[in-house]
Scaffold this motif. Structure first.
Motif, PDB file in Angstrom:
ATOM      1  N   LEU A  58     127.091 -77.904 -29.985  1.00 58.87           N
ATOM      2  CA  LEU A  58     125.926 -77.817 -30.855  1.00 58.87           C
ATOM      3  C   LEU A  58     125.939 -78.882 -31.941  1.00 58.87           C
ATOM      4  N   VAL A  59     124.794 -79.017 -32.593  1.00 61.36           N
ATOM      5  CA  VAL A  59     124.676 -79.832 -33.804  1.00 61.36           C
ATOM      6  C   VAL A  59     124.357 -78.859 -34.932  1.00 61.36           C
ATOM      7  N   GLY A  60     125.376 -78.434 -35.650  1.00 57.88           N
ATOM      8  CA  GLY A  60     125.168 -77.444 -36.696  1.00 57.88           C
ATOM      9  C   GLY A  60     124.644 -76.144 -36.117  1.00 57.88           C
ATOM     10  N   ASP A  61     123.632 -75.590 -36.787  1.00 52.89           N
ATOM     11  CA  ASP A  61     123.053 -74.319 -36.331  1.00 52.89           C
ATOM     12  C   ASP A  61     121.686 -74.486 -35.691  1.00 52.89           C
ATOM     13  N   HIS A  62     121.248 -75.743 -35.519  1.00 51.24           N
ATOM     14  CA  HIS A  62     119.941 -76.030 -34.920  1.00 51.24           C
ATOM     15  C   HIS A  62     118.808 -75.323 -35.663  1.00 51.24           C
ATOM     16  N   HIS A  63     119.021 -75.059 -36.935  1.00 49.49           N
ATOM     17  CA  HIS A  63     118.035 -74.403 -37.794  1.00 49.49           C
ATOM     18  C   HIS A  63     117.683 -72.996 -37.305  1.00 49.49           C
ATOM     19  N   LEU A  64     118.652 -72.335 -36.684  1.00 47.93           N
ATOM     20  CA  LEU A  64     118.464 -70.956 -36.236  1.00 47.93           C
ATOM     21  C   LEU A  64     119.418 -70.046 -36.999  1.00 47.93           C
ATOM     22  N   ASP A  65     118.980 -68.808 -37.252  1.00 48.49           N
ATOM     23  CA  ASP A  65     119.904 -67.850 -37.841  1.00 48.49           C
ATOM     24  C   ASP A  65     120.813 -67.307 -36.749  1.00 48.49           C
ATOM     25  N   LEU A  66     121.856 -66.595 -37.145  1.00 47.26           N
ATOM     26  CA  LEU A  66     122.863 -66.140 -36.193  1.00 47.26           C
ATOM     27  C   LEU A  66     122.290 -65.248 -35.084  1.00 47.26           C
ATOM     28  N   PRO A  67     121.496 -64.213 -35.401  1.00 44.72           N
ATOM     29  CA  PRO A  67     120.967 -63.362 -34.324  1.00 44.72           C
ATOM     30  C   PRO A  67     120.124 -64.130 -33.309  1.00 44.72           C
ATOM     31  N   THR A  68     119.326 -65.089 -33.802  1.00 42.85           N
ATOM     32  CA  THR A  68     118.477 -65.870 -32.897  1.00 42.85           C
ATOM     33  C   THR A  68     119.324 -66.766 -32.001  1.00 42.85           C
ATOM     34  N   MET A  69     120.355 -67.400 -32.577  1.00 42.14           N
ATOM     35  CA  MET A  69     121.228 -68.254 -31.772  1.00 42.14           C
ATOM     36  C   MET A  69     121.983 -67.416 -30.744  1.00 42.14           C
ATOM     37  N   GLN A  70     122.472 -66.264 -31.137  1.00 44.87           N
ATOM     38  CA  GLN A  70     123.165 -65.388 -30.194  1.00 44.87           C
ATOM     39  C   GLN A  70     122.248 -65.006 -29.031  1.00 44.87           C
ATOM     40  N   LYS A  71     121.037 -64.677 -29.349  1.00 44.16           N
ATOM     41  CA  LYS A  71     120.057 -64.293 -28.329  1.00 44.16           C
ATOM     42  C   LYS A  71     119.761 -65.460 -27.388  1.00 44.16           C
ATOM     43  N   MET A  72     119.613 -66.655 -27.970  1.00 42.92           N
ATOM     44  CA  MET A  72     119.289 -67.842 -27.189  1.00 42.92           C
ATOM     45  C   MET A  72     120.430 -68.199 -26.227  1.00 42.92           C
ATOM     46  N   LEU A  73     121.653 -68.160 -26.720  1.00 37.05           N
ATOM     47  CA  LEU A  73     122.800 -68.487 -25.878  1.00 37.05           C
ATOM     48  C   LEU A  73     122.968 -67.471 -24.749  1.00 37.05           C
ATOM     49  N   LYS A  74     122.744 -66.212 -25.069  1.00 28.17           N
ATOM     50  CA  LYS A  74     122.842 -65.167 -24.049  1.00 28.17           C
ATOM     51  C   LYS A  74     121.738 -65.326 -23.004  1.00 28.17           C
ATOM     52  N   LYS A  75     120.558 -65.682 -23.454  1.00 32.40           N
ATOM     53  CA  LYS A  75     119.416 -65.854 -22.546  1.00 32.40           C
ATOM     54  C   LYS A  75     119.711 -66.901 -21.488  1.00 32.40           C
ATOM     55  N   TYR A  76     120.334 -67.992 -21.893  1.00 33.96           N
ATOM     56  CA  TYR A  76     120.595 -69.094 -20.964  1.00 33.96           C
ATOM     57  C   TYR A  76     122.052 -69.147 -20.493  1.00 33.96           C
ATOM     58  N   GLN A  77     122.807 -68.124 -20.825  1.00 33.92           N
ATOM     59  CA  GLN A  77     124.205 -68.013 -20.376  1.00 33.92           C
ATOM     60  C   GLN A  77     124.995 -69.281 -20.698  1.00 33.92           C
ATOM     61  N   LEU A  78     124.915 -69.672 -21.957  1.00 34.79           N
ATOM     62  CA  LEU A  78     125.595 -70.873 -22.429  1.00 34.79           C
ATOM     63  C   LEU A  78     126.744 -70.499 -23.346  1.00 34.79           C
ATOM     64  N   ASN A  79     127.855 -71.204 -23.181  1.00 34.66           N
ATOM     65  CA  ASN A  79     129.031 -71.003 -24.008  1.00 34.66           C
ATOM     66  C   ASN A  79     129.200 -72.214 -24.924  1.00 34.66           C
ATOM     67  N   VAL A  80     129.444 -71.979 -26.200  1.00 29.84           N
ATOM     68  CA  VAL A  80     129.605 -73.066 -27.162  1.00 29.84           C
ATOM     69  C   VAL A  80     131.071 -73.454 -27.261  1.00 29.84           C
ATOM     70  N   ILE A  81     131.374 -74.707 -26.954  1.00 28.10           N
ATOM     71  CA  ILE A  81     132.767 -75.173 -26.986  1.00 28.10           C
ATOM     72  C   ILE A  81     133.090 -75.933 -28.274  1.00 28.10           C
ATOM     73  N   ALA A  82     132.064 -76.300 -29.039  1.00 25.32           N
ATOM     74  CA  ALA A  82     132.273 -77.002 -30.310  1.00 25.32           C
ATOM     75  C   ALA A  82     130.935 -77.148 -31.012  1.00 25.32           C
ATOM     76  N   SER A  83     131.005 -77.472 -32.289  1.00 30.07           N
ATOM     77  CA  SER A  83     129.783 -77.737 -33.049  1.00 30.07           C
ATOM     78  C   SER A  83     130.040 -78.871 -34.033  1.00 30.07           C
ATOM     79  N   HIS A  84     129.081 -79.782 -34.132  1.00 27.88           N
ATOM     80  CA  HIS A  84     129.172 -80.892 -35.070  1.00 27.88           C
ATOM     81  C   HIS A  84     128.730 -80.440 -36.464  1.00 27.88           C
TER      82      HIS A  84
END
Length: 278
Positions: A58-84
Motif C-alpha cells: 500500500l501507499v499509506g492508508d489510501h485515504h480510507l479509514d480502517l473499517p473501509t480498508m478491511q472491507k476492501m481487502l476482504k472483498k478482493y481477497q488481498l493480503n498486505v505485505i507492506a505499506s509505504h
C-alpha cells in the motif's frame, strides 16, 4: 516395511521441498502506487486482483479509514505485505499508523522517499538520517513491526568512498532496518543491483521489480519498462536475491501509460524468470 516407510518419507520430504520452491516463485506482489491514476481505490484493488495479484503493497492508508480498508481487502481477497509511509509521518503519528496497519494484518512499513528540501547533502547528514531510521526501526520492532528503506537514484551518490545507501545501511542495525531495493533506480544511479543485494545479504526485504528502457523507448513513461524487457541483468538479480533471502518481488512502475498492460506483463515476466532460476 521399514525400508518402504523410509522411502515414502524421503519422497514426502522431496515433494515438500519442491512445493516450497514453487511457492517461493510465487512471491510476487504489486505496489499500488502503480495504479494510482486508475479510478477510485475500489477500482484499483479490483484491477490488482483481476491481474492475478493476491499480495499488495500500500501507499499509506489510501485515504480510507480502517473499517473501509478491511472491507476492501476482504472483498478482493488481498493480503498486505507492506505499506509505504514517510519517516516524518512515522515520527509525528506513529501510534495511529501502527494501529491502522496492525488492523489490516500488516507488520512491515517502508520509508519510500525523501523530499528534495529534506534530503541530506553531506556524509554527516546521511549518517544523521540513518540514525533517525535506526531509532524508528527499534521503536517499531518493540511494537511488533519492522521497517525498510526504499531507494531511488540519489542514494547512489558517493560521499568519500561510500554511497548514501551504504551509509544508511552501515549506521542502522540489521534488526532495525532492512532494504526494499528498487533495482531500476539503483542502476540509474550507476550501481549494480546484484552487487548491492549480495553486499546486504539477509537485509533485503523486497525488490521493487521494474526495468530500465533505453533512451528513445518509453520516453513518455520515464523510460521504465516491465522487468525482463529492458537493460537490467535479471539472472544475476534473481540469483543474488535467492542467495540473500529476498522475501518479495514487487511489481511497480512510476508512470505507466497503460497500467493494466504494465502489471500483467510484469507479473508474467517475473513469474517466468523466477521459475527459470534454480
Amino acid at each position: 516395511m521399514i525400508k518402504k516407510t523410509l522411502f515414502c518419507g524421503v519422497l514426502m520430504m522431496a515433494s515438500m521441498v519442491g512445493y516450497a520452491h514453487t511457492e517461493a516463485q510465487d512471491d510476487i506482489a504489486l505496489q499500488m502506487y502503480t495504479l494510482r491514476n486508475v479510478g477510485d481505490v475500489d477500482t484499483q484493488f479490483a484491477m490488482a486482483r483481476k491481474a492475478g495479484f493476491s499480495q499488495v503493497e500500500l501507499v499509506g492508508d489510501h485515504h480510507l479509514d480502517l473499517p473501509t480498508m478491511q472491507k476492501m481487502l476482504k472483498k478482493y481477497q488481498l493480503n498486505v505485505i507492506a505499506s509505504h509511509v514517510q519517516l516524518s509521518d512515522l515520527e509525528s503519528d506513529r501510534e495511529k499508523i501502527v494501529a491502522f496497519n496492525k488492523g489490516i494484518g500488516n507488520s512491515h512499513l517502508v520509508v519510500p522517499w525523501i523530499e528534495a528540501n529534506e534530503r541530506p547533502t553531506t556524509k554527516q547528514g546521511w549518517i544523521d538520517y540513518a540514525m533517525r531510521l535506526d531509532r524508528m526501526g527499534e521503536t517499531l520492532r518493540n511494537e511488533g513491526m519492522s521497517l525498510s528503506y526504499h531507494n531511488h537514484n540519489f542514494e547512489m551518490k558517493k560521499y568519500d568512498d561510500m554511497t548514501a545507501l551504504d551509509l544508511i545501511m552501515k549506521y542502522t542495525h540489521q534488526n532495525n532496518l532492512s532494504l526494499e531495493l528498487d533495482v531500476a533506480w539503483a542502476a540509474r544511479g550507476g550501481q549494480d543491483p546484484g552487487s548491492i543485494i549480495t553486499r546486504y545479504s539477509g537485509r533485503i526485504y523486497a525488490i521493487h521489480a521494474k526495468d530500465n528502457a533505453a533512451i528513445g523507448i518509453r520516453d513518455d513513461e520515464m523510460n521504465f519498462t516491465p522487468a525482463g524487457e529492458g537493460l537490467l541483468e535479471w539472472r544475476s538479480i534473481i540469483n543474488a536475491g535467492r542467495r540473500s533471502g529476498v522475501e518479495w518481488y514487487i511489481v511497480e512502475h512510476d508512470a505507466p501509460k497503460d497500467p493494466w498492460a504494465i502489471i500483467t506483463t510484469s507479473r508474467h515476466n517475473l513469474k517466468e524468470m523466477l521459475q527459470k532460476q534454480p
